[in-house]
Design a protein around this motif. Structure first.
Motif, short mmCIF file in Angstrom:
data_model
loop_
_atom_site.label_atom_id
_atom_site.label_comp_id
_atom_site.label_asym_id
_atom_site.label_seq_id
_atom_site.Cartn_x
_atom_site.Cartn_y
_atom_site.Cartn_z
N PRO A 1 -8.55 -0.54 -11.33
CA PRO A 1 -8.20 0.80 -11.82
C PRO A 1 -8.08 1.82 -10.68
CG PRO A 1 -10.54 0.43 -12.13
CD PRO A 1 -9.98 -0.85 -11.55
N LEU A 2 -7.22 1.51 -9.74
CA LEU A 2 -6.94 2.42 -8.63
C LEU A 2 -5.55 2.11 -8.09
CD1 LEU A 2 -7.27 0.46 -5.93
CD2 LEU A 2 -9.68 0.89 -6.28
N GLY A 3 -5.10 2.93 -7.15
CA GLY A 3 -3.79 2.72 -6.58
C GLY A 3 -3.86 2.65 -5.06
N VAL A 4 -2.76 2.20 -4.44
CA VAL A 4 -2.65 2.14 -2.99
C VAL A 4 -1.41 2.92 -2.57
CG1 VAL A 4 -2.39 0.68 -0.95
CG2 VAL A 4 -3.76 -0.12 -2.89
N GLY A 5 -1.58 3.81 -1.60
CA GLY A 5 -0.48 4.63 -1.11
C GLY A 5 0.11 4.06 0.17
N TYR A 6 1.44 4.14 0.30
CA TYR A 6 2.14 3.59 1.45
C TYR A 6 3.06 4.63 2.08
CZ TYR A 6 0.67 -0.98 -0.25
OH TYR A 6 -0.09 -2.05 -0.65
N LEU A 7 3.12 4.60 3.40
CA LEU A 7 4.07 5.41 4.15
C LEU A 7 5.34 4.59 4.33
CD1 LEU A 7 1.63 6.73 6.91
CD2 LEU A 7 2.46 7.99 4.91
N GLY A 8 6.45 5.09 3.79
CA GLY A 8 7.69 4.33 3.86
C GLY A 8 8.10 3.99 5.27
N TRP A 9 7.91 4.93 6.20
CA TRP A 9 8.35 4.67 7.57
C TRP A 9 7.51 3.59 8.25
CZ3 TRP A 9 5.35 5.48 11.97
CH2 TRP A 9 4.23 6.32 11.83
N LYS A 10 6.25 3.45 7.83
CA LYS A 10 5.43 2.37 8.39
C LYS A 10 5.86 1.02 7.82
CE LYS A 10 2.35 2.26 10.72
NZ LYS A 10 2.30 2.00 12.20
N LEU A 11 6.23 1.01 6.53
CA LEU A 11 6.75 -0.23 5.95
C LEU A 11 8.07 -0.63 6.61
CD1 LEU A 11 6.11 0.48 2.14
CD2 LEU A 11 4.67 -0.84 3.71
N ASP A 12 8.93 0.37 6.86
CA ASP A 12 10.23 0.11 7.49
C ASP A 12 10.09 -0.36 8.94
OD1 ASP A 12 11.43 0.99 5.15
OD2 ASP A 12 11.74 3.04 5.89
N GLU A 13 9.04 0.11 9.60
CA GLU A 13 8.84 -0.17 11.02
C GLU A 13 8.73 -1.67 11.28
OE1 GLU A 13 6.31 2.53 13.97
OE2 GLU A 13 5.03 1.18 12.84
N SER A 14 8.06 -2.37 10.38
CA SER A 14 7.92 -3.83 10.49
C SER A 14 7.99 -4.38 9.07
CB SER A 14 6.59 -4.20 11.14
OG SER A 14 6.40 -5.61 11.16
N PRO A 15 9.19 -4.69 8.58
CA PRO A 15 9.35 -5.09 7.18
C PRO A 15 8.48 -6.27 6.75
CG PRO A 15 11.48 -4.58 8.15
CD PRO A 15 10.49 -4.55 9.27
N ASN A 16 8.31 -7.25 7.62
CA ASN A 16 7.47 -8.39 7.24
C ASN A 16 6.03 -7.97 7.01
OD1 ASN A 16 9.60 -10.20 7.34
ND2 ASN A 16 9.22 -10.80 9.46
N THR A 17 5.52 -7.13 7.90
CA THR A 17 4.18 -6.60 7.72
C THR A 17 4.12 -5.70 6.49
OG1 THR A 17 3.74 -6.66 10.10
CG2 THR A 17 2.32 -5.25 8.77
N GLY A 18 5.18 -4.92 6.29
CA GLY A 18 5.25 -4.06 5.12
C GLY A 18 5.17 -4.84 3.83
N ILE A 19 5.91 -5.94 3.76
CA ILE A 19 5.88 -6.79 2.56
C ILE A 19 4.48 -7.37 2.36
CG2 ILE A 19 6.70 -9.00 1.63
CD1 ILE A 19 9.45 -8.31 2.88
N ALA A 20 3.85 -7.79 3.45
CA ALA A 20 2.50 -8.34 3.35
C ALA A 20 1.51 -7.30 2.86
CB ALA A 20 2.06 -8.89 4.71
N LEU A 21 1.63 -6.07 3.36
CA LEU A 21 0.74 -4.99 2.91
C LEU A 21 0.94 -4.70 1.43
CD1 LEU A 21 0.94 -2.41 5.85
CD2 LEU A 21 -1.17 -3.38 4.90
N LEU A 22 2.19 -4.65 1.02
CA LEU A 22 2.49 -4.35 -0.37
C LEU A 22 2.04 -5.49 -1.28
CD1 LEU A 22 3.66 -2.18 -2.13
CD2 LEU A 22 5.94 -3.00 -1.59
N ASN A 23 2.32 -6.72 -0.88
CA ASN A 23 1.92 -7.87 -1.70
C ASN A 23 0.41 -7.99 -1.82
OD1 ASN A 23 4.57 -8.51 -2.13
ND2 ASN A 23 4.60 -10.32 -0.81
N THR A 24 -0.30 -7.58 -0.78
CA THR A 24 -1.77 -7.62 -0.84
C THR A 24 -2.28 -6.78 -2.00
OG1 THR A 24 -2.01 -8.03 1.53
CG2 THR A 24 -3.88 -7.03 0.40
N ALA A 25 -1.72 -5.59 -2.17
CA ALA A 25 -2.14 -4.74 -3.28
C ALA A 25 -1.69 -5.31 -4.61
CB ALA A 25 -1.56 -3.34 -3.09
#
Length: 344
Positions: free
Chosen positions: A72-96
Motif C-alpha cells: 500500500p505505497l507507491g514509488v516515484g521515478y525521475l523520467g530523465w534518470k530512467l532515460d539515461e540508462s533504459p536497461n537500468t530504468g526498466i530494472a528499477l521499474l520492474n522491481t517496484a
C-alpha cells in the motif's frame, strides 16, 4: 473513527484522506510512506538516484510484514534518470512492479509516455487483472492534456511554482494551475491533485472546493521522525521564514546532478551555497565547501529542499499524526464552507 473524505482519489486508492506524501529523493522512506497510510493518506518513496538493489531491499523489508500481497505505497521515478540508462530504468521499474506496489509516479522526462506504457504492458502480461495506479506530474495545461489523453494517466499532480524540490521554473501559481488543468480535462478525466507550498488541511480543503481530488505534500513530511532529513536540516526548516526559499540549480551543480530537462530547477532554503553560486564564485570552490558541509551536517551550505509553505511549519511530528491533523482540518473547513450556504 476517521471518516472517509469522499473524492475520486480516495475512491481510487481506497484511502480516507485525499493527501499523498510526494516521493522525495534523499528523504522519503518506506516507513514514512506506511505511516502516511496508517494516517489515512497514501505515501510514496523515491527511486531517485539509488541502485536497483537498494530499492529491492527497501520494498522487500516490508512486503513480508504485511498481510496483503499488495504493497500500500507507491514509488516515484525521475523520467530523465530512467532515460539515461533504459536497461537500468526498466530494472528499477520492474522491481517496484514485481513487488506489487499500488502506484508509481513519473516526473521530469522527455518521454514519460514510454514508461507509462511499460507499466501497462507489465500489468497486462502478469494477467492478474490488477492495474497499477499511474501518477504523472504536470506543470501546465498542455502537459495535463497529453498525460490524460495520450498516456491515459490515472492521476495528474498539478505542481505550482511554490513547490519545494524540483519543478518547472515557468510553472504558474498553484491557484492558477489547478483550475487551468481541470478545465482542460473531460468530466470523467483523471483526478487532479494540487501540489506546491501546502502545509495545512485548510489549504487542502480550499483546493477541493476548486475541483481538485486531493493534494500532494512534500515539505510537511520532511518534518517527521520517519524522513531521512537530519536533525540539522529539520531545524533549518522550522526556523525558515516566508522569504527563506529560492529557485536555483546551484545545488545540482554542486552535487553533480545536472540531467534535468530544460526549464527545470529546484526550490530550497537559500544559504551560502546558493549565494556563492549566484555571485559567480568558482564552482569547484562552491562544490568543495558544499561537500564539506554535507559531511559536517551544516545547513549553512548543505541542501535543504523546501516549498514556500515552510514558514507555516513549526514542529516535528509523526507522519500518521500529521495526516490525522490534516483530516480534522479538512473536515472542519469543508463544514464551514457548507455553512455559508445556509438560509438566513
Amino acid at each position: 473513527m476517521m471518516s472517509r473524505i469522499n473524492t475520486a482519489l480516495t475512491r481510487l486508492l481506497g484511502t480516507k484522506l485525499p493527501v499523498v506524501a510526494a516521493p522525495m529523493a534523499g528523504a522519503s522512506t518506506v516507513h514514512l510512506a506506511l505511516e502516511v497510510g496508517r494516517g489515512g493518506g497514501f505515501g510514496f518513496i523515491a527511486a531517485g538516484y539509488e541502485p536497483v538493489e537498494q530499492l529491492r531491499a527497501e520494498l522487500s523489508s516490508v512486503s513480508s510484514t504485511l498481510p496483503s500481497k499488495l504493497l500500500p505505497l507507491g514509488v516515484g521515478y525521475l523520467g530523465w534518470k530512467l532515460d539515461e540508462s533504459p536497461n537500468t530504468g526498466i530494472a528499477l521499474l520492474n522491481t517496484a512492479l514485481e513487488s506489487n506496489v499500488q502506484a508509481v509516479w513519473f516526473a521530469f522526462g522527455k518521454d514519460l509516455g514510454r514508461w507509462v506504457r511499460h507499466v501497462r504492458d507489465f500489468d497486462s502480461q502478469r494477467g492478474s487483472g490488477r492495474k497499477t495506479v499511474v501518477f504523472v506530474l504536470v506543470s501546465s495545461r498542455e502537459e495535463a492534456v497529453v498525460a490524460a489523453h495520450d498516456w491515459q494517466a490515472d492521476v495528474l499532480v498539478a505542481q505550482g511554482i511554490e513547490s519545494g524540490g524540483h519543478g518547472h521554473a515557468s510553472a504558474p501559481s498553484l491557484l492558477t494551475l489547478v483550475p487551468s488543468v481541470i478545465s482542460a480535462l473531460a468530466p470523467n478525466g483523471p483526478p487532479v491533485l494540487a501540489a506546491g507550498g501546502l502545509a495545512h488541511g485548510s489549504q487542502v480543503a480550499a483546493f477541493l472546493t476548486l475541483g481538485a481530488a486531493g493534494a500532494a505534500l512534500g515539505t510537511r513530511f520532511l518534518l517527521t521522525p520517519e524522513s531521512k532529513y537530519t536533525a540539522a536540516q529539520k531545524a533549518a526548516l522550522i526556523s525558515a521564514g516566508a522569504g527563506s526559499t529560492t529557485r536555483t540549480l546551484s545545488f545540482d551543480r554542486a552535487r553533480g546532478t545536472l540531467g534535468w530537462p530544460e526549464g527545470v530547477d529546484g526550490r530550497a532554503l537559500r544559504n551560502r551555497t546558493s549565494e556563492d553560486a549566484n555571485a559567480g564564485v568558482n564552482m569547484l570552490d562552491v562544490r568543495a565547501k558544499f561537500l564539506e558541509a554535507v559531511q559536517n551536517d551544516d545547513p549553512a551550505r548543505m541542501l535543504v529542499w523546501a516549498g514556500e509553505g515552510v514558514s507555516l511549519m513549526t514542529e516535528i511530528k509523526g507522519a500518521k499524526d500529521i495526516c490525522e491533523e490534516i483530516h480534522t482540518e479538512v473536515v472542519q473547513r469543508l463544514q464551514s464552507v457548507r455553512s455559508l450556504l445556509r438560509d438566513t
